[in-house]
Design an enzyme around this catalytic site. Sequence first.
Site, PDB file in Angstrom:
ATOM      1  N   GLY A   1      -7.145   3.496  11.221  1.00 15.69           N
ATOM      2  CA  GLY A   1      -7.800   2.200  11.013  1.00 15.69           C
ATOM      3  C   GLY A   1      -7.976   1.815   9.555  1.00 15.69           C
TER       4      GLY A   1
ATOM      5  CE  LYS B   1      -1.737  -1.648   3.702  1.00 20.09           C
ATOM      6  NZ  LYS B   1      -2.460  -1.916   4.954  1.00 20.09           N
TER       7      LYS B   1
ATOM      8  N   GLY C   1      -5.786   0.637   7.410  1.00 15.21           N
ATOM      9  CA  GLY C   1      -5.097  -0.618   7.082  1.00 15.21           C
ATOM     10  C   GLY C   1      -5.902  -1.833   7.533  1.00 15.21           C
ATOM     11  CB  CYS C   2      -7.604  -2.614  10.761  1.00 18.02           C
ATOM     12  SG  CYS C   2      -6.285  -2.100  11.838  1.00 18.02           S
TER      13      CYS C   2
END
Length: 544
Positions: free
Chosen positions: A259, A224, A261-262
Amino acid sequence: MAYSGFLSHPLSFQVSGVLSARLPVTISTSSDRNPNSVMAVLEERSSKHKVPHVLTVAGSDSGAGAGIQADLKTCAALGVYCSTVITAITAQNTVGVQGVHPVPEEFVAEQLRSVLTDMQVDVVKTGMLPSIGIVKTLCRILKEFRVRALVVDPVMASTSGDVLAGPSILAGLWKELLPMAVIVTPNLKEASALLGGVQLATVDDMRSAAKSIHDFGPRYVLVKGGDLPAPLDAVDVFFDGENFHELRAARIKTRNTHGTGCTLASCIAAELAKGSSMLPAVQVAKRYVETALDYSKDIVIGSGPQGPFDHLFKLKRNVCSSSRRGFNPNDLLLYAITDSRMNKKWGRSITDAVKAAIEGGATIIQLREKEAETREFVELAKACLEISRSHGVLLLINDRVDVALASDADGVHVGQSDMSPRIARALLGPEKIIGVSCKTPEQALQAWADGADYIGCGGVFPTSTKANNLTVGLDGLKTVCLSSKLPVVAIGGIGVGNAGSVMEIGVPNLKGIAVVSALFDRECVSSETKKLHSVLMDVLSMPK
Ligand SMILES: Cc1ncc(COP(=O)(O)OP(=O)(O)O)c(N)n1
Ligand SMILES: Cc1ncsc1CCOP(=O)(O)O
Ligand SMILES: [Mg+2]
Protein backbone atom coordinates in the site's frame (compact mmCIF):
# COMPACT_ATOMS: atom_id res chain seq x y z
CA MET A 1 -29.23 18.55 -9.40
CA ALA A 2 -25.80 18.84 -11.01
CA TYR A 3 -24.06 22.19 -10.98
CA SER A 4 -21.03 22.86 -13.07
CA GLY A 5 -17.87 24.19 -11.50
CA PHE A 6 -16.76 24.51 -7.90
CA LEU A 7 -17.12 27.48 -5.69
CA SER A 8 -14.10 29.51 -4.88
CA HIS A 9 -12.65 28.97 -1.41
CA PRO A 10 -9.48 30.24 0.24
CA LEU A 11 -7.39 27.33 -1.05
CA SER A 12 -8.50 27.56 -4.62
CA PHE A 13 -5.88 30.05 -5.71
CA GLN A 14 -2.97 28.01 -4.40
CA VAL A 15 -4.35 24.76 -5.76
CA SER A 16 -5.24 26.29 -9.08
CA GLY A 17 -1.67 27.61 -9.15
CA VAL A 18 -0.59 23.99 -9.01
CA LEU A 19 -2.70 23.15 -12.00
CA SER A 20 -1.43 26.14 -13.97
CA ALA A 21 -2.59 26.27 -17.55
CA ARG A 22 -3.75 22.68 -17.84
CA LEU A 23 -7.06 22.79 -16.00
CA PRO A 24 -8.73 26.18 -15.77
CA VAL A 25 -10.60 26.73 -12.52
CA THR A 26 -14.20 27.73 -12.89
CA ILE A 27 -15.36 30.20 -10.26
CA SER A 28 -19.11 30.40 -10.22
CA THR A 29 -20.51 33.85 -9.66
CA SER A 30 -24.14 33.11 -9.08
CA SER A 31 -26.60 35.95 -9.43
CA ASP A 32 -29.27 33.72 -7.94
CA ARG A 33 -30.03 35.20 -4.49
CA ASN A 34 -32.81 32.76 -3.61
CA PRO A 35 -31.74 31.61 -0.11
CA ASN A 36 -32.97 28.08 -0.83
CA SER A 37 -31.10 27.65 -4.08
CA VAL A 38 -28.21 25.18 -4.27
CA MET A 39 -25.80 28.03 -4.97
CA ALA A 40 -26.99 30.06 -1.99
CA VAL A 41 -26.61 27.08 0.33
CA LEU A 42 -23.14 26.41 -1.02
CA GLU A 43 -22.08 30.06 -0.77
CA GLU A 44 -23.23 30.14 2.83
CA ARG A 45 -21.30 26.93 3.54
CA SER A 46 -18.15 28.19 1.92
CA SER A 47 -17.95 31.00 4.48
CA LYS A 48 -17.89 28.41 7.28
CA HIS A 49 -15.04 26.03 8.03
CA LYS A 50 -14.16 24.49 4.68
CA VAL A 51 -12.73 21.03 5.19
CA PRO A 52 -10.05 20.01 2.67
CA HIS A 53 -11.44 17.14 0.64
CA VAL A 54 -9.91 14.41 -1.51
CA LEU A 55 -12.05 12.11 -3.63
CA THR A 56 -10.33 8.80 -4.27
CA VAL A 57 -11.35 6.74 -7.29
CA ALA A 58 -9.78 3.35 -6.67
CA GLY A 59 -10.20 -0.32 -5.87
CA SER A 60 -11.19 -1.81 -2.53
CA ASP A 61 -8.56 -4.03 -0.84
CA SER A 62 -10.18 -6.55 1.51
CA GLY A 63 -6.90 -6.78 3.44
CA ALA A 64 -7.11 -2.98 3.86
CA GLY A 65 -3.42 -2.29 3.29
CA ALA A 66 -3.79 -0.61 -0.09
CA GLY A 67 -6.46 0.89 -2.35
CA ILE A 68 -9.42 2.80 -1.04
CA GLN A 69 -8.68 1.70 2.51
CA ALA A 70 -5.11 3.10 2.40
CA ASP A 71 -6.41 6.35 0.93
CA LEU A 72 -9.00 6.75 3.69
CA LYS A 73 -6.45 6.13 6.43
CA THR A 74 -3.89 8.46 4.87
CA CYS A 75 -6.35 11.32 4.54
CA ALA A 76 -7.62 10.74 8.09
CA ALA A 77 -4.04 10.84 9.38
CA LEU A 78 -3.42 14.13 7.56
CA GLY A 79 -6.65 15.83 8.60
CA VAL A 80 -8.32 15.72 5.20
CA TYR A 81 -11.81 14.42 4.41
CA CYS A 82 -11.82 11.56 1.92
CA SER A 83 -14.79 10.44 -0.15
CA THR A 84 -14.60 7.25 -2.20
CA VAL A 85 -15.64 5.97 -5.60
CA ILE A 86 -14.95 2.25 -5.82
CA THR A 87 -13.88 0.95 -9.23
CA ALA A 88 -13.34 -2.69 -8.30
CA ILE A 89 -13.68 -4.99 -5.34
CA THR A 90 -10.60 -7.12 -4.83
CA ALA A 91 -10.22 -10.16 -2.63
CA GLN A 92 -6.68 -9.82 -1.35
CA ASN A 93 -4.54 -10.31 1.70
CA THR A 94 -0.87 -10.34 2.65
CA VAL A 95 -0.27 -13.35 0.40
CA GLY A 96 -1.60 -11.86 -2.83
CA VAL A 97 -4.72 -11.09 -4.85
CA GLN A 98 -7.25 -13.92 -4.95
CA GLY A 99 -9.90 -12.18 -7.05
CA VAL A 100 -10.93 -8.97 -8.80
CA HIS A 101 -14.51 -7.92 -9.38
CA PRO A 102 -14.74 -4.69 -11.42
CA VAL A 103 -17.66 -2.38 -10.69
CA PRO A 104 -19.85 -1.73 -13.79
CA GLU A 105 -18.94 1.54 -15.55
CA GLU A 106 -22.44 2.98 -15.06
CA PHE A 107 -22.18 2.45 -11.34
CA VAL A 108 -18.75 4.09 -11.18
CA ALA A 109 -20.40 7.02 -12.97
CA GLU A 110 -23.25 7.06 -10.47
CA GLN A 111 -20.85 7.14 -7.50
CA LEU A 112 -18.86 9.97 -9.11
CA ARG A 113 -21.99 12.01 -9.70
CA SER A 114 -23.25 11.39 -6.16
CA VAL A 115 -20.09 12.81 -4.66
CA LEU A 116 -19.33 15.57 -7.15
CA THR A 117 -22.83 17.04 -7.26
CA ASP A 118 -22.97 17.36 -3.50
CA MET A 119 -19.52 17.85 -2.02
CA GLN A 120 -16.79 20.40 -2.59
CA VAL A 121 -13.98 18.11 -3.68
CA ASP A 122 -10.59 19.81 -3.82
CA VAL A 123 -8.51 17.06 -5.35
CA VAL A 124 -9.36 13.80 -7.12
CA LYS A 125 -6.87 10.96 -6.74
CA THR A 126 -7.06 7.86 -8.90
CA GLY A 127 -5.75 4.39 -8.14
CA MET A 128 -6.85 1.10 -9.69
CA LEU A 129 -8.85 1.71 -12.88
CA PRO A 130 -9.52 -1.85 -14.05
CA SER A 131 -10.90 -1.24 -17.56
CA ILE A 132 -10.65 1.22 -20.41
CA GLY A 133 -14.40 1.78 -20.02
CA ILE A 134 -13.91 2.98 -16.44
CA VAL A 135 -11.00 5.24 -17.49
CA LYS A 136 -13.17 6.84 -20.18
CA THR A 137 -16.17 7.19 -17.87
CA LEU A 138 -14.00 8.88 -15.26
CA CYS A 139 -12.46 11.28 -17.78
CA ARG A 140 -15.87 12.21 -19.17
CA ILE A 141 -17.27 13.01 -15.74
CA LEU A 142 -14.16 14.85 -14.57
CA LYS A 143 -14.51 17.16 -17.58
CA GLU A 144 -18.16 17.71 -16.73
CA PHE A 145 -17.32 18.79 -13.20
CA ARG A 146 -14.03 20.55 -13.92
CA VAL A 147 -12.11 19.18 -11.01
CA ARG A 148 -9.43 21.45 -9.62
CA ALA A 149 -6.53 18.98 -9.35
CA LEU A 150 -6.13 15.38 -10.39
CA VAL A 151 -3.45 13.08 -8.93
CA VAL A 152 -2.97 9.89 -10.97
CA ASP A 153 -1.36 6.81 -9.44
CA PRO A 154 -1.24 4.56 -12.53
CA VAL A 155 -1.83 1.28 -10.68
CA MET A 156 -1.15 -1.74 -12.87
CA ALA A 157 -0.15 -4.48 -10.42
CA SER A 158 -0.25 -5.12 -6.66
CA THR A 159 2.89 -5.31 -4.49
CA SER A 160 2.58 -9.10 -4.81
CA GLY A 161 2.86 -8.76 -8.61
CA ASP A 162 -0.77 -9.63 -9.35
CA VAL A 163 -2.32 -7.76 -12.29
CA LEU A 164 -4.93 -5.16 -11.28
CA ALA A 165 -5.26 -3.36 -14.62
CA GLY A 166 -4.14 -4.74 -17.98
CA PRO A 167 -2.43 -2.95 -20.89
CA SER A 168 -5.86 -2.25 -22.40
CA ILE A 169 -6.18 0.81 -20.15
CA LEU A 170 -2.96 2.38 -21.46
CA ALA A 171 -4.58 4.12 -24.41
CA GLY A 172 -7.04 5.78 -22.02
CA LEU A 173 -4.22 6.93 -19.75
CA TRP A 174 -2.14 8.30 -22.60
CA LYS A 175 -4.90 10.10 -24.44
CA GLU A 176 -7.32 11.20 -21.76
CA LEU A 177 -6.31 10.82 -18.11
CA LEU A 178 -2.65 11.89 -18.08
CA PRO A 179 -3.31 15.14 -19.99
CA MET A 180 -5.74 16.11 -17.21
CA ALA A 181 -3.41 15.15 -14.35
CA VAL A 182 -1.49 17.60 -12.22
CA ILE A 183 0.88 14.77 -11.24
CA VAL A 184 1.36 11.11 -12.14
CA THR A 185 3.27 8.83 -9.76
CA PRO A 186 4.41 5.59 -11.49
CA ASN A 187 6.82 3.10 -9.95
CA LEU A 188 9.48 1.61 -12.22
CA LYS A 189 7.21 -1.11 -13.62
CA GLU A 190 4.34 1.30 -14.22
CA ALA A 191 6.65 3.86 -15.84
CA SER A 192 7.98 1.10 -18.07
CA ALA A 193 4.43 0.02 -18.99
CA LEU A 194 3.43 3.63 -19.74
CA LEU A 195 6.39 3.83 -22.11
CA GLY A 196 5.65 0.59 -23.96
CA GLY A 197 7.93 -1.68 -21.96
CA VAL A 198 11.29 0.14 -21.94
CA GLN A 199 13.88 -1.17 -19.42
CA LEU A 200 14.45 1.15 -16.43
CA ALA A 201 17.44 0.18 -14.31
CA THR A 202 19.19 3.39 -13.24
CA VAL A 203 18.41 6.87 -11.98
CA ASP A 204 19.32 8.22 -15.43
CA ASP A 205 16.73 5.86 -16.94
CA MET A 206 14.19 7.24 -14.46
CA ARG A 207 14.98 10.81 -15.55
CA SER A 208 14.41 9.98 -19.22
CA ALA A 209 11.22 8.11 -18.30
CA ALA A 210 9.94 11.11 -16.30
CA LYS A 211 10.57 13.36 -19.30
CA SER A 212 8.81 11.01 -21.72
CA ILE A 213 5.81 10.58 -19.42
CA HIS A 214 5.65 14.36 -19.01
CA ASP A 215 5.09 14.53 -22.79
CA PHE A 216 1.71 12.80 -22.26
CA GLY A 217 0.54 15.95 -20.54
CA PRO A 218 0.72 15.82 -16.73
CA ARG A 219 2.09 18.98 -15.13
CA TYR A 220 4.50 17.01 -12.87
CA VAL A 221 5.88 13.48 -12.89
CA LEU A 222 7.23 11.47 -9.96
CA VAL A 223 8.96 8.22 -10.95
CA LYS A 224 9.42 6.10 -7.82
CA GLY A 225 12.62 4.10 -7.60
CA GLY A 226 11.79 1.80 -4.69
CA ASP A 227 12.38 -1.23 -6.94
CA LEU A 228 15.93 -0.21 -7.95
CA PRO A 229 18.59 -2.75 -6.92
CA ALA A 230 19.01 -3.01 -3.15
CA PRO A 231 22.19 -1.24 -1.95
CA LEU A 232 21.02 2.12 -3.30
CA ASP A 233 18.88 4.46 -1.22
CA ALA A 234 15.25 4.62 -2.30
CA VAL A 235 15.48 7.39 -4.93
CA ASP A 236 12.47 9.01 -6.57
CA VAL A 237 12.81 11.35 -9.53
CA PHE A 238 10.54 14.39 -9.61
CA PHE A 239 10.24 16.36 -12.87
CA ASP A 240 8.41 19.66 -13.21
CA GLY A 241 8.81 20.03 -16.95
CA GLU A 242 12.11 21.88 -16.64
CA ASN A 243 14.02 20.67 -13.64
CA PHE A 244 14.64 17.34 -11.98
CA HIS A 245 14.78 16.75 -8.23
CA GLU A 246 16.09 13.53 -6.74
CA LEU A 247 14.25 12.69 -3.54
CA ARG A 248 16.20 10.22 -1.44
CA ALA A 249 15.17 8.24 1.60
CA ALA A 250 16.79 5.45 3.58
CA ARG A 251 15.46 2.00 2.74
CA ILE A 252 13.50 0.56 5.62
CA LYS A 253 13.88 -3.18 6.05
CA THR A 254 10.37 -4.48 6.56
CA ARG A 255 7.81 -6.85 5.04
CA ASN A 256 5.11 -4.27 5.74
CA THR A 257 5.17 -2.27 2.53
CA HIS A 258 1.80 -3.19 1.03
CA GLY A 259 0.00 0.00 0.00
CA THR A 260 2.97 2.39 -0.09
CA GLY A 261 2.16 3.58 -3.64
CA CYS A 262 -1.49 4.34 -2.85
CA THR A 263 -0.46 6.03 0.38
CA LEU A 264 2.14 8.25 -1.26
CA ALA A 265 -0.30 9.41 -3.95
CA SER A 266 -3.15 10.04 -1.52
CA CYS A 267 -0.80 11.93 0.78
CA ILE A 268 0.22 14.17 -2.14
CA ALA A 269 -3.48 14.69 -2.90
CA ALA A 270 -4.23 15.49 0.75
CA GLU A 271 -1.42 18.03 0.97
CA LEU A 272 -2.60 19.69 -2.26
CA ALA A 273 -6.13 19.80 -0.86
CA LYS A 274 -4.76 21.65 2.18
CA GLY A 275 -3.22 24.23 -0.13
CA SER A 276 0.35 23.06 -0.51
CA SER A 277 2.26 23.56 -3.73
CA MET A 278 3.57 20.48 -5.49
CA LEU A 279 7.18 19.89 -4.45
CA PRO A 280 6.49 20.39 -0.71
CA ALA A 281 3.45 18.09 -1.05
CA VAL A 282 5.64 15.36 -2.53
CA GLN A 283 8.31 15.87 0.14
CA VAL A 284 5.74 15.63 2.95
CA ALA A 285 4.28 12.50 1.33
CA LYS A 286 7.68 10.82 1.16
CA ARG A 287 8.42 11.66 4.78
CA TYR A 288 4.99 10.40 5.86
CA VAL A 289 5.45 7.05 4.11
CA GLU A 290 9.00 6.66 5.43
CA THR A 291 7.94 7.47 9.00
CA ALA A 292 4.93 5.13 8.86
CA LEU A 293 7.05 2.28 7.44
CA ASP A 294 9.69 2.76 10.10
CA TYR A 295 7.09 2.91 12.89
CA SER A 296 5.35 -0.23 11.57
CA LYS A 297 8.38 -2.30 10.61
CA ASP A 298 7.83 -4.97 13.24
CA ILE A 299 4.03 -5.20 13.41
CA VAL A 300 2.52 -8.53 12.37
CA ILE A 301 -0.70 -8.60 10.36
CA GLY A 302 -1.33 -11.63 8.16
CA SER A 303 0.98 -14.49 7.36
CA GLY A 304 2.06 -13.60 3.81
CA PRO A 305 5.14 -11.76 2.58
CA GLN A 306 3.48 -8.33 2.09
CA GLY A 307 2.06 -6.88 5.30
CA PRO A 308 0.17 -3.60 5.69
CA PHE A 309 1.56 -0.75 7.77
CA ASP A 310 0.08 1.54 10.38
CA HIS A 311 -1.08 4.82 8.82
CA LEU A 312 -2.34 6.24 12.10
CA PHE A 313 0.54 5.31 14.40
CA LYS A 314 -1.80 3.64 16.84
CA LEU A 315 -1.73 -0.11 16.37
CA LYS A 316 1.32 -0.81 18.52
CA ARG A 317 -0.33 0.80 21.52
CA ASN A 318 -2.71 -2.12 21.83
CA VAL A 319 -0.15 -4.88 21.57
CA CYS A 320 -0.30 -5.65 25.29
CA SER A 321 -4.02 -4.93 25.60
CA SER A 322 -4.54 -7.80 28.04
CA SER A 323 -2.87 -5.71 30.75
CA ARG A 324 -5.01 -2.64 30.03
CA ARG A 325 -8.41 -1.76 31.19
CA GLY A 326 -10.82 1.15 31.29
CA PHE A 327 -11.39 3.62 34.11
CA ASN A 328 -13.68 2.79 37.02
CA PRO A 329 -14.44 5.62 39.51
CA ASN A 330 -13.57 3.23 42.35
CA ASP A 331 -9.98 3.32 41.06
CA LEU A 332 -9.74 6.70 42.84
CA LEU A 333 -9.93 5.09 46.31
CA LEU A 334 -6.25 5.36 47.17
CA TYR A 335 -4.57 7.63 44.68
CA ALA A 336 -0.77 7.74 45.10
CA ILE A 337 1.00 10.80 43.64
CA THR A 338 4.80 10.68 43.37
CA ASP A 339 7.24 13.43 44.30
CA SER A 340 10.86 12.95 43.19
CA ARG A 341 12.30 15.17 45.91
CA MET A 342 10.71 13.08 48.65
CA ASN A 343 11.76 9.80 47.08
CA LYS A 344 15.30 11.08 46.57
CA LYS A 345 15.41 12.19 50.20
CA TRP A 346 14.59 8.63 51.29
CA GLY A 347 17.10 7.16 48.83
CA ARG A 348 14.77 5.27 46.49
CA SER A 349 14.05 5.41 42.78
CA ILE A 350 10.66 6.48 41.50
CA THR A 351 10.08 3.05 39.97
CA ASP A 352 10.72 1.43 43.35
CA ALA A 353 8.39 3.96 44.98
CA VAL A 354 5.63 3.19 42.47
CA LYS A 355 6.09 -0.55 42.92
CA ALA A 356 5.93 -0.24 46.71
CA ALA A 357 2.79 1.93 46.60
CA ILE A 358 1.03 -0.58 44.32
CA GLU A 359 2.10 -3.48 46.54
CA GLY A 360 0.74 -1.60 49.55
CA GLY A 361 -2.69 -1.18 47.92
CA ALA A 362 -2.60 2.06 45.87
CA THR A 363 -5.45 1.88 43.36
CA ILE A 364 -4.16 4.49 40.87
CA ILE A 365 -0.83 6.27 40.38
CA GLN A 366 0.06 9.76 39.19
CA LEU A 367 3.63 10.69 38.23
CA ARG A 368 4.03 14.26 39.46
CA GLU A 369 7.64 15.01 38.55
CA LYS A 370 7.92 18.78 38.40
CA GLU A 371 11.68 18.85 37.87
CA ALA A 372 12.14 16.03 35.36
CA GLU A 373 13.56 16.81 31.92
CA THR A 374 11.24 15.74 29.12
CA ARG A 375 13.26 12.76 27.86
CA GLU A 376 13.87 11.52 31.39
CA PHE A 377 10.17 11.92 32.20
CA VAL A 378 9.08 9.88 29.14
CA GLU A 379 11.51 7.07 29.99
CA LEU A 380 10.43 7.12 33.63
CA ALA A 381 6.78 6.96 32.60
CA LYS A 382 7.42 3.97 30.33
CA ALA A 383 9.26 2.13 33.10
CA CYS A 384 6.51 2.86 35.64
CA LEU A 385 3.80 1.85 33.15
CA GLU A 386 5.40 -1.57 32.80
CA ILE A 387 5.07 -1.98 36.56
CA SER A 388 1.57 -0.53 36.87
CA ARG A 389 0.20 -2.53 33.90
CA SER A 390 1.62 -5.76 35.22
CA HIS A 391 -0.50 -5.11 38.35
CA GLY A 392 -3.61 -3.89 36.49
CA VAL A 393 -3.31 -0.40 38.03
CA LEU A 394 -3.82 2.77 35.97
CA LEU A 395 -1.06 5.39 35.78
CA LEU A 396 -1.57 9.05 34.86
CA ILE A 397 0.87 11.87 34.19
CA ASN A 398 0.72 15.19 36.02
CA ASP A 399 0.46 18.29 33.78
CA ARG A 400 2.38 16.94 30.75
CA VAL A 401 0.08 15.86 27.92
CA ASP A 402 3.14 15.45 25.66
CA VAL A 403 4.68 12.98 28.10
CA ALA A 404 1.38 11.10 28.40
CA LEU A 405 1.20 10.83 24.61
CA ALA A 406 4.83 9.83 24.15
CA SER A 407 4.72 7.17 26.86
CA ASP A 408 1.18 6.03 26.04
CA ALA A 409 0.23 6.49 29.69
CA ASP A 410 -3.36 5.89 30.77
CA GLY A 411 -4.14 9.60 31.04
CA VAL A 412 -3.26 12.98 32.53
CA HIS A 413 -4.16 15.15 35.49
CA VAL A 414 -4.38 18.87 34.71
CA GLY A 415 -5.00 21.89 36.91
CA GLN A 416 -6.69 25.21 36.22
CA SER A 417 -3.54 26.74 34.76
CA ASP A 418 -2.40 23.67 32.79
CA MET A 419 -3.50 22.72 29.28
CA SER A 420 -7.27 22.91 28.96
CA PRO A 421 -8.89 19.48 29.39
CA ARG A 422 -10.81 20.06 26.15
CA ILE A 423 -7.56 20.37 24.20
CA ALA A 424 -6.02 17.50 26.16
CA ARG A 425 -9.03 15.37 25.20
CA ALA A 426 -8.65 16.28 21.52
CA LEU A 427 -4.97 15.31 21.66
CA LEU A 428 -5.32 12.17 23.74
CA GLY A 429 -8.49 10.75 22.20
CA PRO A 430 -11.58 9.33 23.84
CA GLU A 431 -10.07 6.37 25.69
CA LYS A 432 -7.53 8.15 27.87
CA ILE A 433 -8.39 9.34 31.38
CA ILE A 434 -8.41 13.05 32.16
CA GLY A 435 -8.57 14.39 35.70
CA VAL A 436 -9.04 18.10 36.46
CA SER A 437 -8.33 20.04 39.67
CA CYS A 438 -11.38 22.04 40.81
CA LYS A 439 -12.02 24.20 43.85
CA THR A 440 -15.44 25.55 42.89
CA PRO A 441 -18.74 24.33 41.38
CA GLU A 442 -18.10 26.54 38.33
CA GLN A 443 -14.80 24.83 37.69
CA ALA A 444 -16.43 21.44 38.22
CA LEU A 445 -19.14 22.25 35.67
CA GLN A 446 -16.53 23.36 33.15
CA ALA A 447 -14.45 20.21 33.74
CA TRP A 448 -17.50 18.09 32.99
CA ALA A 449 -18.28 20.10 29.85
CA ASP A 450 -14.66 19.73 28.72
CA GLY A 451 -14.80 15.95 28.89
CA ALA A 452 -13.03 15.24 32.22
CA ASP A 453 -13.35 11.77 33.78
CA TYR A 454 -12.88 12.85 37.39
CA ILE A 455 -12.24 15.87 39.60
CA GLY A 456 -9.39 16.32 42.06
CA CYS A 457 -10.63 18.69 44.77
CA GLY A 458 -8.41 20.43 47.27
CA GLY A 459 -6.32 21.27 49.11
CA VAL A 460 -8.77 20.03 51.63
CA PHE A 461 -6.28 20.62 54.47
CA PRO A 462 -3.13 22.76 54.57
CA THR A 463 -0.10 21.11 52.99
CA SER A 464 3.52 21.97 52.38
CA THR A 465 3.72 19.76 49.28
CA LYS A 466 2.11 22.39 47.03
CA ALA A 467 3.03 26.02 47.67
CA ASN A 468 0.45 28.83 47.69
CA ASN A 469 -2.45 26.47 47.36
CA LEU A 470 -5.74 27.73 48.74
CA THR A 471 -7.40 25.38 51.22
CA VAL A 472 -11.07 24.57 50.60
CA GLY A 473 -11.76 22.53 53.75
CA LEU A 474 -14.30 19.75 54.09
CA ASP A 475 -17.16 22.18 53.29
CA GLY A 476 -15.53 23.26 50.03
CA LEU A 477 -14.98 19.60 49.13
CA LYS A 478 -18.63 18.79 49.82
CA THR A 479 -19.84 21.76 47.76
CA VAL A 480 -17.78 20.68 44.74
CA CYS A 481 -18.94 17.05 45.08
CA LEU A 482 -22.60 18.06 45.28
CA SER A 483 -22.27 20.33 42.25
CA SER A 484 -21.03 17.62 39.89
CA LYS A 485 -21.91 14.28 38.41
CA LEU A 486 -18.23 13.43 38.09
CA PRO A 487 -16.41 11.22 40.59
CA VAL A 488 -14.22 13.25 42.96
CA VAL A 489 -10.97 12.49 44.75
CA ALA A 490 -9.98 14.67 47.71
CA ILE A 491 -6.41 15.98 47.95
CA GLY A 492 -4.23 18.07 50.24
CA GLY A 493 -2.90 17.32 53.71
CA ILE A 494 -4.60 13.92 53.88
CA GLY A 495 -3.06 10.96 55.76
CA VAL A 496 -3.86 8.12 58.14
CA GLY A 497 -5.11 10.54 60.84
CA ASN A 498 -7.78 12.37 58.79
CA ALA A 499 -8.60 10.12 55.80
CA GLY A 500 -11.65 8.75 57.66
CA SER A 501 -13.10 12.20 58.32
CA VAL A 502 -12.76 13.07 54.63
CA MET A 503 -14.46 9.92 53.39
CA GLU A 504 -17.25 10.33 55.93
CA ILE A 505 -18.61 13.64 54.56
CA GLY A 506 -21.39 11.55 53.10
CA VAL A 507 -21.52 12.27 49.37
CA PRO A 508 -21.73 9.35 46.99
CA ASN A 509 -19.42 10.73 44.28
CA LEU A 510 -16.49 11.25 46.66
CA LYS A 511 -14.58 8.15 45.64
CA GLY A 512 -11.26 8.41 47.42
CA ILE A 513 -8.24 10.34 48.63
CA ALA A 514 -5.11 11.44 46.76
CA VAL A 515 -1.89 11.60 48.75
CA VAL A 516 1.72 12.59 48.26
CA SER A 517 3.66 13.06 51.50
CA ALA A 518 1.68 10.55 53.57
CA LEU A 519 3.13 7.82 51.32
CA PHE A 520 6.32 9.14 49.81
CA ASP A 521 7.74 11.36 52.57
CA ARG A 522 8.03 8.26 54.72
CA GLU A 523 10.68 5.61 55.20
CA CYS A 524 8.58 2.66 54.03
CA VAL A 525 6.13 3.39 51.21
CA SER A 526 4.47 -0.01 51.14
CA SER A 527 3.69 -0.14 54.86
CA GLU A 528 2.36 3.48 54.85
CA THR A 529 0.18 2.61 51.86
CA LYS A 530 -1.09 -0.50 53.66
CA LYS A 531 -2.02 1.57 56.75
CA LEU A 532 -3.93 4.10 54.68
CA HIS A 533 -5.58 1.33 52.70
CA SER A 534 -6.84 -0.31 55.86
CA VAL A 535 -8.31 3.04 57.08
CA LEU A 536 -10.20 3.29 53.80
CA MET A 537 -11.38 -0.31 54.07
CA ASP A 538 -12.71 0.40 57.56
CA VAL A 539 -14.66 3.42 56.26
CA LEU A 540 -16.06 1.45 53.34
CA SER A 541 -17.20 -1.37 55.64
CA MET A 542 -19.08 1.00 57.98
CA PRO A 543 -22.89 1.00 57.61
CA LYS A 544 -24.11 4.08 55.72
C1 LIG B 1 -5.72 13.99 41.91
C2 LIG B 1 -5.12 15.32 41.83
N1 LIG B 1 -5.84 16.37 42.20
C3 LIG B 1 -5.31 17.62 42.15
C4 LIG B 1 -4.03 17.81 41.69
C5 LIG B 1 -3.43 19.17 41.58
O1 LIG B 1 -3.21 19.51 40.22
P1 LIG B 1 -2.78 21.00 39.84
O2 LIG B 1 -3.83 21.89 40.37
O3 LIG B 1 -2.51 21.06 38.40
O4 LIG B 1 -1.45 21.18 40.65
P2 LIG B 1 -0.10 20.39 40.41
O5 LIG B 1 -0.26 19.00 40.93
O6 LIG B 1 0.20 20.39 38.96
O7 LIG B 1 0.91 21.15 41.19
C6 LIG B 1 -3.31 16.69 41.33
N2 LIG B 1 -2.05 16.77 40.88
N3 LIG B 1 -3.87 15.46 41.40
C1 LIG C 1 -0.87 18.51 44.33
C2 LIG C 1 -1.81 19.11 45.28
N1 LIG C 1 -2.91 19.76 44.84
C3 LIG C 1 -3.64 20.23 45.82
S1 LIG C 1 -2.95 19.90 47.31
C4 LIG C 1 -1.69 19.08 46.62
C5 LIG C 1 -0.58 18.46 47.38
C6 LIG C 1 -0.98 17.23 48.09
O1 LIG C 1 0.12 16.71 48.76
P1 LIG C 1 0.02 16.08 50.19
O2 LIG C 1 -0.75 14.82 50.06
O3 LIG C 1 1.46 15.82 50.60
O4 LIG C 1 -0.63 17.09 51.09
MG1 LIG D 1 -0.88 20.95 37.30
